[in-house]
Write a protein that holds these residues in place. Structure first.
Motif, PDB file in Angstrom:
ATOM      1  N   ALA A 363       1.177  -1.339   0.264  1.00 45.49           N
ATOM      2  CA  ALA A 363       0.016   0.236  -0.243  1.00 45.49           C
ATOM      3  C   ALA A 363       0.910   1.366   0.012  1.00 45.49           C
ATOM      4  O   ALA A 363       2.251   1.451   0.387  1.00 45.49           O
ATOM      5  N   ASP A 364       0.375   2.307  -0.196  1.00 41.72           N
ATOM      6  CA  ASP A 364       1.040   3.377  -0.739  1.00 41.72           C
ATOM      7  C   ASP A 364      -0.068   4.571   0.205  1.00 41.72           C
ATOM      8  O   ASP A 364      -0.941   4.962  -0.831  1.00 41.72           O
ATOM      9  N   THR A 369      -0.299   9.918  -7.980  1.00 45.03           N
ATOM     10  CA  THR A 369      -0.656   9.497  -9.744  1.00 45.03           C
ATOM     11  C   THR A 369      -0.257   7.988  -9.530  1.00 45.03           C
ATOM     12  O   THR A 369       0.034   7.216 -10.591  1.00 45.03           O
ATOM     13  N   GLY A 370       0.692   7.228  -8.507  1.00 51.67           N
ATOM     14  CA  GLY A 370       0.899   5.832  -8.583  1.00 51.67           C
ATOM     15  C   GLY A 370       2.454   5.507  -8.867  1.00 51.67           C
ATOM     16  O   GLY A 370       2.433   4.452  -9.298  1.00 51.67           O
ATOM     17  N   THR A 371       3.096   6.304  -8.812  1.00 46.71           N
ATOM     18  CA  THR A 371       4.608   6.101  -9.618  1.00 46.71           C
ATOM     19  C   THR A 371       5.090   4.770  -8.561  1.00 46.71           C
ATOM     20  O   THR A 371       5.931   4.131  -8.622  1.00 46.71           O
ATOM     21  N   LEU A 372       4.995   5.698  -6.882  1.00 45.73           N
ATOM     22  CA  LEU A 372       5.854   4.220  -6.085  1.00 45.73           C
ATOM     23  C   LEU A 372       4.850   2.364  -6.629  1.00 45.73           C
ATOM     24  O   LEU A 372       5.267   2.065  -6.282  1.00 45.73           O
ATOM     25  N   LEU A 373       3.742   2.599  -6.671  1.00 43.19           N
ATOM     26  CA  LEU A 373       2.794   2.071  -6.396  1.00 43.19           C
ATOM     27  C   LEU A 373       3.213   1.114  -7.686  1.00 43.19           C
ATOM     28  O   LEU A 373       3.624  -0.298  -7.873  1.00 43.19           O
ATOM     29  N   ILE A 409      -1.938  -4.472  -4.445  1.00 47.38           N
ATOM     30  CA  ILE A 409      -1.970  -2.761  -5.263  1.00 47.38           C
ATOM     31  C   ILE A 409      -2.960  -2.292  -4.295  1.00 47.38           C
ATOM     32  O   ILE A 409      -4.060  -2.499  -4.244  1.00 47.38           O
ATOM     33  N   TYR A 410      -2.814  -1.595  -3.256  1.00 48.81           N
ATOM     34  CA  TYR A 410      -3.390  -0.606  -2.353  1.00 48.81           C
ATOM     35  C   TYR A 410      -3.198   0.851  -2.070  1.00 48.81           C
ATOM     36  O   TYR A 410      -2.074   0.738  -2.252  1.00 48.81           O
ATOM     37  N   GLY A 411      -4.331   1.541  -2.645  1.00 49.68           N
ATOM     38  CA  GLY A 411      -3.458   3.039  -3.138  1.00 49.68           C
ATOM     39  C   GLY A 411      -4.442   3.827  -2.218  1.00 49.68           C
ATOM     40  O   GLY A 411      -5.825   4.001  -2.482  1.00 49.68           O
TER      41      GLY A 411
END
Length: 960
Positions: A363-364, A369-373, A409-411
């Motif tokens: 998770a982040d 915008t999801g770069t790390l994910l 993946i969780y954001g």
């Protein structure tokens, strides 16, 4: 002659020959698996400088061999299975060579070979295995230099900017677009309200940001449409739609059709809403066509689509980052961080087992915008592909992409537009694969119940949001079929929490939750403070929201799980970050600290110049879990600028273990190609976690200076090539005196006076005029008669007794200033210096001069810089608690003759002009200061430390 073996065997033998030359790394068991199973395995995957390389071979006696091999290799690159593909044509005579002689025969053979990558194809050339190794080297260099991601970002940025400049002239459009995107006007200072109208009025900067972000959402949908058109005949290509006269209506109809009849809600929903409010204005329609043409160019750069292109542009477009505190993590930094956190050996997983991978939770909590994910998804995919290749198994590309999207993946974020771009970024990994759900949540922020976005999880794992009338509010979860207004936002137990959390702080204008209007902001701050206190989170909000997010992540992280963080460098040295360090010391093993010593980029986020670090920490399973494993400190001389740089750094770091920083010599040198990119050292976590601050492992780019500082702070003179040479008597500064008031107290008690008063002061730190050790007061102060608005009144009787003749710099710009402490002819207060009042037994001029001489020596400077709080590269601060505990020359241990000699040495140089810190190596005055210290303490010549310190990037702003 009947073929004895197929091309799969030849592929593996070729990989084995390359491994012999040290070019690539071949997974163990590949040869055995290929030969024993006797079935086709399409991919022989090997490792080259951290990149996945697929070998696709054909035999020359087969029709169409060249086209088939290169096409297959190219497809692997386009699918994301490999960064580099090698198409090889083997001579037909190799089929008949006995297996035991096959490797030797291949070494002597001429091969036809072609290399394909994101930068394109080489075309077939003839050569031996050595030539192939050279070809791989050239391909890597080309990938680094011709970064297709940077080219794509520039294309998108230019197109979006053109559209924004055209659409900003249409108020009806950007006002409606702001509502669709969930963007509100930022609060303005009270002084501006009367000039510009009500607080809700959008500023010109905010209008342009809205127009840019709307353009980005639109071009994102266009790109995805063009990709889908090549996979699904129901989707019309952009080429056809761009010929429509009323373009926005045509796009809206088609996007609504895709959403309702096919899928892909996250990509097309926001964009279609924007099409509804776009006016039929000639210039705007022209801007739409520009976006469409750029989208077509981007789709042609197929490899670039696997990266977070939209995110890289998005955070350039926010109206005011200082309030939201959101900074976009660079793609190379994200890749390096996630490789360190999720490398295939870091978690006890069988990476080729999809059933087990399904239980992985990443998770982040501030995903933007999801770069790390995206980097996390890439790393999991990489681990899966490599594990499959090592076992000779065919990877299921569709299954791993779907698993990542729907299960792993969780954001979470408060910006709906950012969440939608995260969804589309993940979907672009496999655009031909529809998905049923995504665990991406757009959380409410502010009213009606002072919501805190992701920080609401500090109160409850399951967020139920209600409005003033008791109805369920809009926690929005993104799915493949639509946006669900879910009654709950859910945060599971995590195996990895990766974040670049907001940096906003509760000082300097009180910007904590600064995007909220004043009444909401104060209420949100109070609610957060109450939660921290009642739930006993280890976080100080003075450090900013970053500290709070780290404490929240800890609450939901499984034992054995990891934190992977991008944080301001103050996390390892700042006083306000102490509770965070204490939490990490108590519950975690800090595995990696990564700092940039590259003066061109101190940061790991785009659109900021703040110094940052990457941290990876593993939560302990037991009391002593991990304590014996070293903490790796990586000091980057070259901050990676491409994804390939980052992979090369990671690969080099894993190649051999870094040496212990204290017990051994040298360092693990990190190279990108032939360029040195940094040095790595290993430290004892048992030791580091007991330190009040953790700056030392990443205080300097040069490992020898780290060793010298380590020993010096323990009273030992260590010199490169000689080791420990002398013991130096040192004691904490607080043993000799007390530091005076800070700048805030000064402004709460005094104001500048144009006339002589009873309160002389030394104001500011002008690098041009403060160039010698002896100074005079330069201003006078007048006591305030009443308190300033919203500030307490400081009494003169409390402040003036803290005045002193010794001043220590409270902040320095190491690249231009010259002196860290001065002696004033009269007792003064200051706004940028700490007055030091010596205790009665040391309150005489000789001790004052001795102390100032020590602090301005190379040894004093080395200690100070090693204990800095780094804000922005060479711009550093020295906090009172840190300076109070700084080891300085023990005045009580010196003989009368030593004190007299040092005081006289001070007098000899006190009015001499000292050169800026970067020129210390050749400064004759500093040389005399060091010579005096050496003579008084009977130390050997330590001028080498002055030379090394002068070339430190944080001092001279030049790369090593």
């Amino acid at each position: 002659m009947t073929a004895e073996y197929r091309q799969e065997v030849l592929n593996v033998i070729l990989a084995q020959a390359l491994q012999e030359r040290g070019v690539i790394s071949l997974p163990e068991g590949v040869i055995k698996t290929v030969i024993q199973k006797r079935r086709r395995i399409p991919d022989v995957m090997v490792d080259y400088r951290g990149l996945r390389v697929v070998i696709e071979g054909e035999v020359s006696d087969q029709a169409g061999a060249e086209e088939r091999a290169l096409t297959s290799a190219r497809r692997r690159v386009e699918q994301g299975l490999a960064h580099i593909g090698i198409g090889v044509i083997f001579p037909a005579e190799l089929r008949a060579v006995p297996f035991k002689a096959l490797l030797e025969a291949l070494r002597d053979s001429r091969l036809l070979m072609a290399v394909t990558s994101e930068s394109g194809d080489t075309g077939y050339v003839s050569g031996n295995i050595d030539f192939l190794a050279e070809l791989l080297d050239k391909t890597f260099d080309q990938l680094v230099q011709e970064d297709v991601v940077a080219q794509a970002v520039a294309e998108i940025d230019a197109a979006v900017e053109k559209m924004a400049q055209l659409s900003r002239l249409c108020p009806g459009y950007y006002q409606k677009a702001a509502a669709i995107l969930g963007i509100k006007a930022l609060p303005r200072p009270a002084a501006e309200k009367a000039k510009k109208g009500p607080i809700e009025t959008l500023s010109p900067e905010e209008i342009l940001a809205i127009c840019r972000i709307s353009g980005l959402v639109i071009i994102n949908a266009m790109i995805f449409q063009e990709i889908l058109a090549s996979h699904d005949n129901r989707v019309t290509s952009l080429t056809h739609l761009l010929n429509e006269i009323v373009l926005h209506s045509a796009l809206n109809r088609h996007w609504n059709y895709i959403v309702s009849d096919i899928n892909y809600f996250p990509i097309f929903h926001l964009a279609s809403q924007l099409m509804v409010v776009i006016p039929s204005h000639g210039d705007i329609l022209k801007g739409l066509r520009i976006l469409g043409q750029s989208a077509q160019k981007i789709v042609a750069m197929k490899a670039a689509l696997r990266h977070d292109l939209m995110g890289r542009v998005y955070h350039k477009l926010l109206a005011d980052k200082k309030y939201l505190g959101t900074y976009y993590t660079s793609i190379p930094a994200a890749i390096l961080l996630l490789k360190l956190a999720l490398g295939h050996t870091t978690l006890p997983l069988k990476w080729n087992n999809l059933d087990r991978l399904e239980r992985l939770q990443v998770a982040d909590l501030a995903c933007g915008t999801g770069t790390l994910l995206m980097a996390a998804a890439d790393t999991v995919t990489d681990n899966y592909f490599r594990a499959c290749a090592a076992r000779g198994e065919q990877p299921d590309v569709t299954a791993i992409y779907r698993l990542l999207t729907e299960k792993i993946i969780y954001g979470y974020d408060v910006l709906p537009s950012a969440i939608h771009l995260t969804a589309s970024t993940l979907a672009l990994r496999a655009p031909e694969t529809p998905f049923q759900r995504m665990n991406l949540f757009s959380l409410p922020f502010g009213e009606p119940e002072n919501r805190l976005g992701s920080l609401d999880f500090m109160d409850s794992r399951l967020l139920e949001i209600k409005d003033l009338f008791g109805a369920v509010s809009d926690v929005k979860q993104i799915t493949g079929n639509g946006e669900i207004e879910s009654p709950y936002g859910y945060l599971p137990e995590l195996d990895l929490c990766v974040m670049n959390p907001p940096f906003t702080r509760s000082v300097g204008g009180n910007l904590l939750f600064g995007s909220l209007p004043e009444p909401e902001r104060s209420q949100a701050q109070k609610r957060l403070q109450k939660i921290i206190q009642t739930k006993k989170y280890q976080a100080n909000i003075t450090a900013g929201l970053g500290a709070v997010f780290v404490a929240l992540a800890d609450r939901y992280l499984n034992s054995g799980g990891r934190l992977a963080l991008v944080l301001p460098k103050a996390v390892i040295s700042g006083v306000a970050w102490k509770p965070t360090r204490e939490m990490l010391a108590e519950r975690y093993h800090l595995e990696y600290i990564v700092a940039s010593q590259d003066p061109q980029r101190w940061n790991f986020s785009e659109s900021t110049s703040l110094s940052e670090v990457l941290l990876v920490a593993r939560k302990k399973d037991g009391e002593n879990d991990g304590c014996d494993t070293p903490t790796i400190a990586l000091n980057l001389w070259r901050n990676p600028t491409t994804a390939f740089d980052a992979l090369a750094v990671f690969h080099a770091l894993l190649d051999n273990s870094p040496p212990p920083a204290i017990d051994q010599q040298g360092a693990k040198e990190i190279y990108i190609g032939r360029v040195k990119a940094g040095e790595a050292l290993a430290f004892s976590w048992k030791e580091i976690k007991e330190w009040p601050m953790w700056m030392l492992p990443v205080a300097f780019a040069q490992s020898d200076l780290i060793r010298a500082a380590y020993h010096l702070m323990r009273g030992r003179l260590w010199l490169p090539g000689y080791g420990i040479r002398r013991v130096i008597p040192l004691r904490p500064l607080k043993d000799f005196g007390t530091l005076g008031p800070d700048a805030r107290d000064m402004h709460d008690g005094f104001k500048l006076s144009p006339h002589l008063t009873a309160y002389p002061a030394f104001w500011d730190h002008d690098a041009q005029t403060v160039n010698c050790l002896q100074q005079n007061p330069n201003v006078y102060l007048s006591p305030l008669a009443k308190a300033k608005k919203k500030r307490p009144l400081r009494l003169v009787e409390d402040l003036w007794p803290l005045s002193a003749r010794i001043l220590l710099a409270e902040r320095l710009r190491l690249s231009s200033q010259k002196i860290n402490s001065v002696c004033i002819s009269d007792s003064v207060l200051s706004n940028t210096w700490w007055p030091l009042s010596l205790k009665e037994e040391y309150a005489n001029p000789s001790f004052e001069k001795t102390l100032i001489l020590w602090l301005n020596s190379t040894l004093g400077m080395l200690e100070l810089i090693a204990n800095r709080q780094e804000t922005e590269g060479a711009w550093v601060k020295f906090k009172k608690p840190v300076l109070s505990n700084l080891p300085v020359l023990d005045l009580a241990a010196l003989t009368e003759e030593q004190v007299t000699f040092l005081a006289e040495s001070f007098d000899e140089v006190s009015h001499e002009v000292i050169q800026p810190f970067p020129r210390m190596a050749d400064d004759p005055v500093r040389s005399r200061i060091d010579a005096a210290i050496s003579e008084a303490l009977r130390l050997p010549d330590y001028s080498i430390l002055r030379k090394l310190l002068a070339q430190e990037p944080v001092v001279c702003l030049k790369r090593l």
